[in-house]
Motif scaffolding. Structure first.
Motif, PDB file in Angstrom:
ATOM      1  N   ILE A 181       0.845  -1.202   0.000  1.00 28.25           N
ATOM      2  CA  ILE A 181       0.000   0.000   0.000  1.00 28.25           C
ATOM      3  C   ILE A 181       0.874   1.244   0.000  1.00 28.25           C
ATOM      4  N   ASN A 182       0.412   2.291  -0.653  1.00 33.23           N
ATOM      5  CA  ASN A 182       1.011   3.617  -0.549  1.00 33.23           C
ATOM      6  C   ASN A 182       0.388   4.300   0.664  1.00 33.23           C
ATOM      7  N   VAL A 183       1.211   4.867   1.528  1.00 36.12           N
ATOM      8  CA  VAL A 183       0.739   5.421   2.796  1.00 36.12           C
ATOM      9  C   VAL A 183       0.740   6.952   2.715  1.00 36.12           C
ATOM     10  N   ASN A 184      -0.442   7.544   2.848  1.00 33.11           N
ATOM     11  CA  ASN A 184      -0.611   8.984   2.768  1.00 33.11           C
ATOM     12  C   ASN A 184      -1.028   9.538   4.123  1.00 33.11           C
ATOM     13  N   VAL A 185      -0.347  10.574   4.590  1.00 32.20           N
ATOM     14  CA  VAL A 185      -0.716  11.249   5.837  1.00 32.20           C
ATOM     15  C   VAL A 185      -1.034  12.698   5.474  1.00 32.20           C
ATOM     16  N   ALA A 186      -2.249  13.127   5.797  1.00 38.89           N
ATOM     17  CA  ALA A 186      -2.742  14.413   5.311  1.00 38.89           C
ATOM     18  C   ALA A 186      -3.298  15.267   6.438  1.00 38.89           C
ATOM     19  N   GLN A 187      -3.140  16.571   6.267  1.00 38.00           N
ATOM     20  CA  GLN A 187      -3.685  17.555   7.197  1.00 38.00           C
ATOM     21  C   GLN A 187      -4.587  18.499   6.404  1.00 38.00           C
ATOM     22  N   ILE A 188      -5.838  18.610   6.816  1.00 37.36           N
ATOM     23  CA  ILE A 188      -6.780  19.509   6.153  1.00 37.36           C
ATOM     24  C   ILE A 188      -6.496  20.938   6.621  1.00 37.36           C
TER      25      ILE A 188
END
Length: 274
Positions: A181-188
């Motif tokens: 899996i590609n792991v994405n960590v995001a902040q709105i």
């Protein structure tokens, strides 16, 4: 035998591009791709991109990650190929056929429709992909999206507090993701802005990931966190992602727009890597 190449990047996500349309190349496998991608003993890149003839589109694009693994799609590579070839293009990939065209902001790529079914990600067993009931340390309840390749997206309050270089490889290889899996960590940041970092399957921490930006934007839209057009800011720069649900002929399709750059051209001795 000397092989010409073009070194390109999209927001710092860099590629060695080989064009096999006019002149056929010897077969390329994962070992050769990894040797070319090595930054100490090869040319150096995040991905090796191979352009080939296609019977179903204007051309075929194959993508090999830094570790030599072949992957289904790469949005930044699609923009690079769009810039290199020019004009409006249909591009065959392992993840499906996409389209690229010139745009005032660089290259716009029609990434197709996202997939959300658990077996289309794929996951090891059925679960809600809008909020997976799983977690790793401080990261939990990701959205799972497939935009040509699989992504898990975690929304956090403080992106800088996440040690993605440590936890990314653990999540990437968890058995719940049978193909990784590609792991994405995001902040709105607002209704039209997201900050993102990506641990890319087979490549590690990357300055930019086009399919990651698309998946993160769509995941945030599914949860009602942002509007239908957002700017996704990665360490390498910004991408604009739109997910159209209003226009009948565009319904459900993702458009990614951003720059691509030719860094330099050169050639290498095939025998040194084969």
């Amino acid at each position: 035998m000397r092989i010409p190449f073009t070194k390109m990047h999209g927001l710092g996500n860099d590629f060695v591009v080989l064009d096999a349309r006019a002149q056929a190349l010897p077969p390329i496998n994962g070992d050769i791709a990894a040797a070319l991608a090595d930054r100490h003993t090869g040319i150096g890149c995040d991905q090796l991109v191979l352009i080939e003839p296609s019977g179903n589109a204007d051309l075929k694009m194959r993508i090999f990650n830094h570790d030599g693994g072949e992957v289904e799609a790469c949005g930044n590579a699609a923009r690079a190929v769009g810039l290199l070839v020019g004009g409006e293009l249909t591009i065959e990939t392992l993840g499906g056929t996409i389209m690229a065209r010139p745009d005032a902001a660089g290259i716009a790529v029609d990434m197709g429709e996202p997939r959300f079914d658990w077996d289309a990600i794929p996951l090891a067993y059925a679960m809600d992909t809008r909020a997976m009931p799983v977690g790793w340390d401080m990261l939990e309840s990701p959205v799972a999206v497939n935009v040509g390749n699989p992504h898990a997206i975690f929304f956090v309050e403080d992106l800088s507090a996440v040690p993605l270089g440590q936890i990314g490889p653990v999540i990437e290889k968890d058995p719940i993701f049978p193909q990784g899996i590609n792991v994405n960590v995001a902040q709105i940041l607002s209704r039209d802005a997201i900050r993102l970092r990506v641990w890319e399957r087979g490549a590690g921490l990357t300055r930019a990931c086009g399919t990651g930006a698309c998946s993160t934007a769509v995941g945030a839209m599914r949860r009602g966190l942002v509007d239908r057009k957002v700017t996704v800011s990665l360490p390498g720069g910004d991408l604009v992602i739109a997910w159209d649900e209003d226009t009948p002929e565009r319904k459900g399709r993702i458009t990614m727009t951003g720059p691509a750059t030719i860094a330099y051209t050169g050639s290498f001795d095939w025998g040194a890597y084969a």
